[in-house]
Design an enzyme around this catalytic site. Structure first.
Site, PDB file in Angstrom:
ATOM      1  N   HIS A  66       0.826  -1.202   0.000  1.00 31.68           N
ATOM      2  CA  HIS A  66       0.000   0.000   0.000  1.00 31.68           C
ATOM      3  C   HIS A  66       0.869   1.265   0.000  1.00 31.68           C
ATOM      4  CE1 HIS A  66      -3.938  -2.017   1.104  1.00 31.68           C
ATOM      5  NE2 HIS A  66      -3.052  -2.992   1.220  1.00 31.68           N
TER       6      HIS A  66
ATOM      7  N   ASP B  16      -6.237   5.375   2.571  1.00 28.42           N
ATOM      8  CA  ASP B  16      -6.353   3.981   2.163  1.00 28.42           C
ATOM      9  C   ASP B  16      -7.736   3.421   2.481  1.00 28.42           C
ATOM     10  OD1 ASP B  16      -5.890   0.884   2.608  1.00 28.42           O
ATOM     11  OD2 ASP B  16      -4.191   1.616   1.441  1.00 28.42           O
TER      12      ASP B  16
END
Length: 488
Positions: free
Chosen positions: A21, A125
């Site tokens: 990520h 995120d």
């Protein structure tokens, strides 16, 4: 454009604490910085050095990207001291859930930062669903970053809405994903466990929170390009009515050898040594084998891979992750004398590899991948066909995109979604799949299609390309939002 511009837009980026990520988020920061946006990455003390090293080397972007550090409550959450990255604990479901719970403590320090700095936008995120309300509290648009494809986002949404997996008689019975272009078939056992489960669990609750937060957010940034998956980009935006901008492949912001080598963790091999080995090989003669930062294959499976690669007769680079605890262990997965036997033909990298640097080399002609989206898109961008070996997350969806929609890969045959390892694949299946993408007429056809997509990917991020233009549209939308906010 530089920081002296008075009306410069200011972006906050908040990646989940896992390498898969953080890496595309850093690429996004570079991309935004190159377009004149002032970008701040929010992270924790242990992760800051990992994600800042590639930016520090780039003087052009150094003034456009900075960091805000917030503390992570490892010990209070029952995690090992200094554990601030999911990669360390991902093999245990219990520890993984402790890690996810610990991230919710980051809400308050995030709100403090937003109130102090009042950025024009927060890109958070998907695993931070609470970020939507935190941003709304201060009138700041929150964008979701999933780090996956339009295709996977569409499949996920259709499964949640229509639940076709509940209408089949067994885990192995195929079903068509309803209301989705392409007649996409899946099996229940290929779906994430939190979708398969009937009972409410902590992860199913998190999944619902993520879906609701996405719907209430300002929109989604997608690391993809329109030409790769036009039917699904349109479906997501028009049929599912979700606001989204495609801005990828974001990895293409890394243009030189040093930028590519510095992505992610410190490589376990010197990039010059790696390039020297590749330079000695013929074009499209090497297959690259890597399963990402989270997949954890057992010793017996690693042994089968080694024997399958040897039997294939192909030259290879194989990335094998070291023991997560940092302890030395006997390499019982490697047949005795294997490295000597394949010397000159095979290169084993133990640890972290400069993946984009390797994939972009002309000697690489194929990629055995776990189908994580970063790896899949990097394979597409490099123009190489793939052997698909999904393990968990949305990787079985990505496999369908590669093999069925794009037709640039062949499946090794894995059928079972699993957090640890998945199906056991025998050496014969590995040998067959590797040969299929490397030699013969089918390999030539796949490579031709893959190279065409790679060229499209590069054009997409150039001026007037589809991703370049969509990023322009996104920046204009943010500027408009700031103007409207200023008038109120």
């Amino acid at each position: 454009m530089g920081s002296e511009i008075p009306d410069q837009l200011r972006m906050f980026l908040f990646p989940f604490l896992a390498h898969g990520h953080m890496i595309p988020t850093v690429d996004m920061a570079k991309l935004f910085g190159s377009r004149g946006l002032k970008t701040t990455i929010i992270t924790t003390p242990a992760n800051a050095p990992l994600i800042s090293k590639s930016i520090r080397k780039n003087n052009d972007l150094a003034t456009e990207i900075d960091f805000k550090i917030i503390n992570f409550p490892s010990v209070k959450a029952g995690l090992p001291e200094g554990c601030e990255n999911l990669d360390v604990v991902a093999t245990s479901m219990e520890m993984t859930m402790k890690f996810f719970k610990a991230t919710t403590v980051l809400l308050k320090p995030l709100e403090v930062l937003l109130e102090e700095s009042k950025p024009d936008c927060l890109v958070a995120d998907m695993f931070f669903p609470w970020a939507t309300d935190a941003a709304a509290k201060f009138g700041i648009p929150r964008l979701v970053f999933h780090g996956t494809s339009f295709f996977s986002l569409c499949v996920s949404a259709c499964l949640v809405q229509y639940q076709p997996h509940k209408k089949v008689s067994s885990d192995s019975e195929p079903f068509v994903v309803p209301n989705l272009p392409g007649d996409i078939k899946l099996k229940r056992k290929q779906l994430p466990d939190f979708i398969q489960q009937e009972d409410e669990t902590e992860f199913t609750m998190l999944s619902k929170e993520m879906q609701q937060a996405e719907i209430r957010s300002f929109g989604t940034l997608v690391n993809s390009f329109y030409e790769l998956e036009p039917a699904y980009a349109d479906h997501y935006r028009k049929v599912l009515a979700r606001r989204a901008w495609h801005i990828g492949p974001v990895s293409l912001c890394n243009r030189n050898v040093e930028d590519k080598a510095l992505r992610g963790k410190q490589a376990s091999i010197d990039e010059h040594e790696c390039l020297k080995w590749l330079n000695s090989k013929k074009p499209s003669s090497v297959i690259y084998v890597c399963f990402g930062s989270l997949a954890n294959l057992c010793s017996a499976q690693l042994r089968e891979i080694s024997l399958g690669l040897e039997a294939s007769g192909q030259q290879f680079i194989w990335v094998v992750r070291k023991n997560k605890n940092g302890q030395e262990e006997k390499e019982d997965w490697l047949p005795e004398g294997f490295e000597k036997k394949v010397e000159g033909r095979g290169l084993i990298i133990r640890g972290w590899a400069p993946q984009v640097l390797i994939l972009d080399h002309e000697a690489v002609g194929g990629f055995v991948t776990h189908c994580g989206w970063n790896s899949t898109l990097e394979g597409v961008t490099a123009g190489v066909p793939m052997v698909t070996w999904p393990v968990f997350a949305e990787q079985f969806y990505n496999e369908k995109l590669v093999t069925q929609v794009l037709k640039i890969g062949t499946a090794v045959g894995v059928q079972q979604w699993s957090r640890v390892g998945g199906d056991f694949v025998k050496r014969e299946a590995i040998e067959k799949a590797v040969k299929e993408v490397m030699v013969g007429d089918k390999a030539v056809e796949m490579r031709s299609r893959a190279k065409a997509l790679g060229q499209m990917a590069k054009r997409a991020v150039e001026e007037r390309g589809s991703s370049y233009s969509d990023l322009n549209a996104f920046i204009e939308e943010l500027s408009l939002q700031r103007c409207l906010k200023g008038r109120n």
